[in-house]
Design a protein around this motif. Structure first.
Motif, PDB file in Angstrom:
ATOM      1  N   LEU A  33      29.166  27.123  42.253  1.00 15.32           N
ATOM      2  CA  LEU A  33      29.193  26.007  41.276  1.00 15.32           C
ATOM      3  C   LEU A  33      29.755  26.489  40.013  1.00 15.32           C
ATOM      4  N   VAL A  34      29.287  27.607  39.325  1.00 14.11           N
ATOM      5  CA  VAL A  34      29.877  27.992  38.136  1.00 14.11           C
ATOM      6  C   VAL A  34      31.216  28.699  38.161  1.00 14.11           C
ATOM      7  N   ILE A  35      31.554  29.238  39.295  1.00 15.75           N
ATOM      8  CA  ILE A  35      32.709  29.875  39.629  1.00 15.75           C
ATOM      9  C   ILE A  35      33.810  28.636  39.930  1.00 15.75           C
ATOM     10  N   LYS A  36      33.292  27.749  40.798  1.00 15.88           N
ATOM     11  CA  LYS A  36      34.362  26.769  40.805  1.00 15.88           C
ATOM     12  C   LYS A  36      34.538  25.960  39.443  1.00 15.88           C
ATOM     13  N   ASP A  37      33.502  26.070  38.528  1.00 13.93           N
ATOM     14  CA  ASP A  37      33.971  25.277  37.169  1.00 13.93           C
ATOM     15  C   ASP A  37      34.639  26.231  36.370  1.00 13.93           C
ATOM     16  N   VAL A  38      34.654  27.579  36.486  1.00 16.28           N
ATOM     17  CA  VAL A  38      35.563  28.489  35.717  1.00 16.28           C
ATOM     18  C   VAL A  38      36.874  28.692  36.238  1.00 16.28           C
ATOM     19  N   LEU A  39      37.277  28.315  37.511  1.00 17.70           N
ATOM     20  CA  LEU A  39      38.389  28.448  38.103  1.00 17.70           C
ATOM     21  C   LEU A  39      39.159  26.981  38.639  1.00 17.70           C
ATOM     22  N   MET A  40      38.535  25.877  37.649  1.00 21.67           N
ATOM     23  CA  MET A  40      39.026  24.536  37.939  1.00 21.67           C
ATOM     24  C   MET A  40      40.663  24.359  37.946  1.00 21.67           C
ATOM     25  N   TYR A  41      41.286  25.175  37.293  1.00 24.44           N
ATOM     26  CA  TYR A  41      42.649  25.042  36.941  1.00 24.44           C
ATOM     27  C   TYR A  41      43.244  25.698  38.136  1.00 24.44           C
ATOM     28  N   VAL A  42      42.819  26.819  38.720  1.00 27.98           N
ATOM     29  CA  VAL A  42      43.283  27.624  39.835  1.00 27.98           C
ATOM     30  C   VAL A  42      43.369  26.342  41.022  1.00 27.98           C
ATOM     31  N   ASP A  43      42.216  25.581  40.967  1.00 29.63           N
ATOM     32  CA  ASP A  43      41.995  24.931  41.968  1.00 29.63           C
ATOM     33  C   ASP A  43      43.124  23.580  41.766  1.00 29.63           C
ATOM     34  N   LYS A  44      43.109  23.097  40.756  1.00 31.24           N
ATOM     35  CA  LYS A  44      43.889  21.761  40.347  1.00 31.24           C
ATOM     36  C   LYS A  44      45.686  22.134  40.642  1.00 31.24           C
ATOM     37  N   VAL A  45      45.955  23.436  40.409  1.00 31.91           N
ATOM     38  CA  VAL A  45      47.389  23.586  40.479  1.00 31.91           C
ATOM     39  C   VAL A  45      47.508  24.733  41.607  1.00 31.91           C
ATOM     40  N   VAL A  99      45.773  26.160  44.043  1.00 34.37           N
ATOM     41  CA  VAL A  99      45.307  25.847  45.477  1.00 34.37           C
ATOM     42  C   VAL A  99      45.912  24.485  45.952  1.00 34.37           C
ATOM     43  N   LYS A 100      46.258  23.537  45.093  1.00 36.04           N
ATOM     44  CA  LYS A 100      46.791  22.233  45.797  1.00 36.04           C
ATOM     45  C   LYS A 100      48.199  22.747  46.160  1.00 36.04           C
ATOM     46  N   ASN A 101      48.865  23.502  45.398  1.00 34.50           N
ATOM     47  CA  ASN A 101      50.370  23.619  45.770  1.00 34.50           C
ATOM     48  C   ASN A 101      50.481  24.681  47.004  1.00 34.50           C
ATOM     49  N   ALA A 102      49.371  25.469  47.126  1.00 33.91           N
ATOM     50  CA  ALA A 102      49.455  26.407  48.307  1.00 33.91           C
ATOM     51  C   ALA A 102      48.877  25.778  49.544  1.00 33.91           C
ATOM     52  N   HIS A 103      48.330  24.797  49.412  1.00 33.91           N
ATOM     53  CA  HIS A 103      47.755  23.961  50.596  1.00 33.91           C
ATOM     54  C   HIS A 103      46.599  25.065  51.097  1.00 33.91           C
ATOM     55  N   SER A 117      51.413  32.459  34.843  1.00 36.04           N
ATOM     56  CA  SER A 117      51.983  33.667  35.067  1.00 36.04           C
ATOM     57  C   SER A 117      52.427  33.917  36.468  1.00 36.04           C
ATOM     58  N   LYS A 118      52.405  32.820  37.331  1.00 37.34           N
ATOM     59  CA  LYS A 118      52.675  33.005  38.698  1.00 37.34           C
ATOM     60  C   LYS A 118      51.744  33.941  39.400  1.00 37.34           C
ATOM     61  N   ASN A 119      50.431  34.291  38.969  1.00 38.70           N
ATOM     62  CA  ASN A 119      49.547  35.183  39.679  1.00 38.70           C
ATOM     63  C   ASN A 119      48.319  34.330  40.382  1.00 38.70           C
ATOM     64  N   GLY A 120      48.660  33.220  40.507  1.00 38.40           N
ATOM     65  CA  GLY A 120      47.340  32.353  41.206  1.00 38.40           C
ATOM     66  C   GLY A 120      47.049  32.980  42.286  1.00 38.40           C
ATOM     67  N   SER A 121      47.709  33.696  43.075  1.00 32.38           N
ATOM     68  CA  SER A 121      47.349  34.320  44.393  1.00 32.38           C
ATOM     69  C   SER A 121      46.518  35.466  43.958  1.00 32.38           C
ATOM     70  N   LEU A 122      46.362  36.288  43.032  1.00 31.99           N
ATOM     71  CA  LEU A 122      45.894  37.427  42.436  1.00 31.99           C
ATOM     72  C   LEU A 122      44.267  36.723  42.163  1.00 31.99           C
ATOM     73  N   ALA A 123      44.194  35.694  41.459  1.00 32.96           N
ATOM     74  CA  ALA A 123      43.191  34.998  41.041  1.00 32.96           C
ATOM     75  C   ALA A 123      42.311  34.548  42.257  1.00 32.96           C
ATOM     76  N   TYR A 124      42.870  33.831  43.233  1.00 32.64           N
ATOM     77  CA  TYR A 124      42.340  33.114  44.481  1.00 32.64           C
ATOM     78  C   TYR A 124      41.850  34.182  45.247  1.00 32.64           C
ATOM     79  N   ASP A 125      42.627  35.141  45.883  1.00 33.40           N
ATOM     80  CA  ASP A 125      42.445  36.217  46.973  1.00 33.40           C
ATOM     81  C   ASP A 125      41.469  37.191  46.212  1.00 33.40           C
ATOM     82  N   GLY A 126      41.786  37.377  45.048  1.00 34.91           N
ATOM     83  CA  GLY A 126      40.974  38.372  44.274  1.00 34.91           C
ATOM     84  C   GLY A 126      39.584  37.906  44.275  1.00 34.91           C
ATOM     85  N   VAL A 127      39.245  36.678  44.039  1.00 34.20           N
ATOM     86  CA  VAL A 127      37.752  36.055  43.852  1.00 34.20           C
ATOM     87  C   VAL A 127      37.173  35.986  45.350  1.00 34.20           C
ATOM     88  N   LYS A 128      38.179  35.882  46.247  1.00 40.19           N
ATOM     89  CA  LYS A 128      37.668  35.905  47.610  1.00 40.19           C
ATOM     90  C   LYS A 128      37.388  37.161  48.130  1.00 40.19           C
TER      91      LYS A 128
END
Length: 157
Positions: free
Chosen positions: A122-134, A136-140, A61-72
């Motif tokens: 390690l657990v958070i990384k596994d949960v957010l695997m799709y965020v990493d793949k799509v 994070v990769k596109n936003a560098h 839904s184009k809210n990847g920044s919400l997930a990434y920055d929110g987790v940070k």
């Protein structure tokens, strides 16, 4: 040439939404609560499938920044709280009475915080695997795990 499936009138129908409309902020709040449970060692009660689906939905839904920055932000606030509760008290003891026991207690508390943070990441990384793949990769950006390690460095050290 005649087509068997040709619709009368040649109308193009709009695309059907496969997922129901959900509020991204409410979805992130679920993710935020789950990260708190991970840090409280209650991860066995969580549904990793549901959490993965939340991350997936936020990215779609184009809210990847919400997930990434929110987790940070969640990681920063959690580590800041841990530093205030444990590390600063030990640091004051070392400053007032620099004995070997106080120094060892300070280092032991930093090591314990590091160990818990790595396990949680390690657990958070596994949960957010799709965020990493799509996303994070596109936003560098650094991966979720690398971002978590950087947050530890900035907040604790």
């Amino acid at each position: 040439m005649a087509f068997a499936n040709k619709r009368p009138g040649g109308r193009i129908l709009p695309v059907r939404r496969l997922t129901p409309q959900v509020d991204p902020q409410k979805q992130f709040e679920k993710l935020e609560a789950a990260i708190g449970e991970i840090y409280r060692h209650n991860a066995s009660q969580l549904s990793y499938e549901e959490l993965y689906r939340i991350g997936y939905g936020l990215v779609l839904s184009k809210n990847g920044s919400l997930a990434y920055d929110g987790v940070k932000g969640v990681l920063e606030s959690h580590l800041a709280d841990c530093v205030h509760q444990t590390i600063l008290a030990r640091m004051e003891a070392v400053r007032s009475n620099p004995t070997l026991a106080n120094n060892e207690a300070l280092l032991a508390s930093v090591r314990m915080l590091w160990s818990e943070h790595v396990t949680a990441m390690l657990v958070i990384k596994d949960v957010l695997m799709y965020v990493d793949k799509v996303y994070v990769k596109n936003a560098h950006l650094p991966s979720v795990y690398e971002m978590g390690m950087g947050v530890f460095r900035d907040q604790v050290l």
